[in-house]
Design a protein around this motif. Structure first.
Motif, short mmCIF file in Angstrom:
data_model
loop_
_atom_site.label_atom_id
_atom_site.label_comp_id
_atom_site.label_asym_id
_atom_site.label_seq_id
_atom_site.Cartn_x
_atom_site.Cartn_y
_atom_site.Cartn_z
N ILE A 291 43.44 38.42 43.82
CA ILE A 291 44.43 37.33 43.76
C ILE A 291 44.27 36.56 42.45
O ILE A 291 45.26 36.17 41.80
CB ILE A 291 44.27 36.40 44.98
N GLU A 292 43.02 36.33 42.03
CA GLU A 292 42.77 35.59 40.79
C GLU A 292 43.33 36.34 39.59
O GLU A 292 43.98 35.74 38.72
CB GLU A 292 41.27 35.39 40.65
N ASN A 293 43.11 37.65 39.55
CA ASN A 293 43.62 38.44 38.42
C ASN A 293 45.14 38.45 38.39
O ASN A 293 45.74 38.31 37.32
CB ASN A 293 43.08 39.87 38.50
N GLU A 294 45.75 38.61 39.56
CA GLU A 294 47.21 38.60 39.61
C GLU A 294 47.76 37.23 39.22
O GLU A 294 48.78 37.13 38.53
CB GLU A 294 47.70 38.99 41.01
N LEU A 295 47.08 36.17 39.68
CA LEU A 295 47.54 34.82 39.36
C LEU A 295 47.40 34.54 37.86
O LEU A 295 48.29 33.92 37.24
CB LEU A 295 46.74 33.79 40.17
N ILE A 296 46.29 34.98 37.26
CA ILE A 296 46.11 34.80 35.82
C ILE A 296 47.20 35.55 35.06
O ILE A 296 47.75 35.05 34.07
CB ILE A 296 44.70 35.27 35.40
N TRP A 297 47.52 36.75 35.53
CA TRP A 297 48.55 37.55 34.84
C TRP A 297 49.92 36.87 34.92
O TRP A 297 50.67 36.85 33.94
CB TRP A 297 48.61 38.93 35.48
#
Length: 393
Positions: A291-297
């Motif tokens: 979720i963190e990686n997708e949110l950062i993207w």
């Protein structure tokens, strides 16, 4: 229980006496061999427990495994029994157990925390690994350089047995609605829940109640499509209306083994593994990292956030590592002040209140069924007397 406690307890006691008499009569009539075998097994168990010898440690180990299995199966039965009024033991026991074990494995960097398979949360006893320091287990197998991430494939086998046993209990808890509805069908009558479903829901004016009634009516209208695959799908997902599926299977003549095997596979294998994997994924940061990686993207496309995101993510990682790091052992000469009002005491109070509510629902429904049966018997006797007097006139 709240308005007429003494009357309700009276009818509940009479119902329990009647059920006990019927059970004894049935066993004496058709279960002679079963009673003989049970008596022999009980006598053998008493002899093994009372006689001293080298077998004592094996008997004690077997008792631990039996308590372990019965505990988780009973929690599963309590979760699904009672036509929707069951105690949600996954939220109270199994879910926290999986989460605590995963967090502990993350803190210590290893999964061999249990002293035995039955080293889990049980009645009036917590697991031994919960309060131990990580240095008592040894060095971390999964070092912190991997981001404090213990693989899901390593954690799942450690909590898999209790999850499957809990799922087996939920499948067993779905059998009473099926058998009651099937008995009502064979006797030519209609089950109470079916009558309530067919009746108009004028009292339920809320949006949720209206949608639930619509779903129930849709399930009833499509009951002819109930087969092994359909029951398996309904049992494999969190489904508060599965009691209705059991009632319809009994009412429309679905065979027992088709219903039970589909329910067993769906609840004990598919559903429990979905829930277990989800909790492990959350607690060992795999789902949170995704979720963190997708949110950062996504946020990287917002103007002005490119320079703020790295600092914010660094602070979040520092907080997470501080929380997940092992707690250092306290010196033995330090005195820790213990609060009487703790989270554990509050949690135990909530659990006992829910158990009390669950018990009250069981007592009330049992007393109501007993009273209804007595009233139907008295009404039938009055009708017979009236018809016989009319014929004599």
């Amino acid at each position: 229980m709240t308005t007429q406690p003494f009357k309700t307890l009276k009818f509940f006691t009479l119902a329990m006496i009647e059920y006990f008499k019927k059970s004894v009569i049935y066993l004496l009539a058709k279960g002679g061999w079963l009673m003989l075998l049970s008596t022999l097994v009980a006598l053998l168990g008493i002899l093994l427990v009372t006689i001293d010898g080298s077998h004592e440690k094996h008997i004690e180990e077997l008792a631990h495994y039996l308590r372990f299995g019965l505990w988780w199966i009973a929690l599963g039965v309590a979760s699904s029994i009672g036509l929707g009024s069951g105690l949600h033991t996954f939220v109270l026991y199994l879910g926290p157990h999986i989460a605590l074990f995963t967090i502990k494995a993350m803190q210590c960097g290893r999964v061999d925390l249990k002293s035995a398979m039955y080293d889990t949360i049980q009645l009036k006893r917590g697991p031994s690994w919960l309060d131990k320091d990580c240095h008592e287990f040894g060095d971390a197998v999964f070092p912190t350089s991997h981001g404090l991430r213990v693989p899901l494939s390593s954690i799942l086998p450690q909590v898999q047995i209790e999850a499957v046993l809990w799922g087996l209990g939920t499948a067993l808890g779905e059998l009473p609605p099926y058998f009651i509805s099937r008995a009502a069908r064979l006797s030519g009558s209609k089950f109470d829940a079916m009558e309530e479903l067919n009746a108009s829901s004028s009292e339920d004016n809320g949006i949720i109640a209206t949608h639930l009634h619509t779903i129930k009516c849709w399930l009833l209208s499509h009951s002819q499509h109930l087969n092994f695959f359909t029951i398996l799908v309904l049992a494999s997902v969190p489904n508060p209306l599965f009691d209705l599926a059991g009632i319809m299977c009994g009412q429309f003549g679905i065979s027992f083994w088709k219903f039970f095997l589909a329910t067993l596979i769906g609840k004990a294998l598919v559903k429990t593994h979905i829930q277990t994997v989800f909790i492990i994924s959350v607690c060992n940061n795999q789902l949170l990292d995704w979720i963190e990686n997708e949110l950062i993207w996504v946020l990287s496309f917002v103007p002005g956030l490119d320079s703020v995101l790295p600092k914010l993510i660094g602070k979040l990682h520092a907080i997470k590592e501080k929380y997940m790091s092992p707690v250092p052992p306290l010196p033995s000469n330090n005195k820790v002040k213990k609060w009487d009002f703790s989270f554990a005491a509050l949690w135990n109070t909530i659990v006992w209140l829910m158990l009390l509510n669950f018990f009250c629902k069981i007592v009330t429904s049992t007393a109501q069924r007993y009273l209804k049966k007595q009233q139907e018997t008295q009404l039938a006797e009055k009708e017979d007397n009236l018809s016989s007097s009319t014929h004599s006139d």
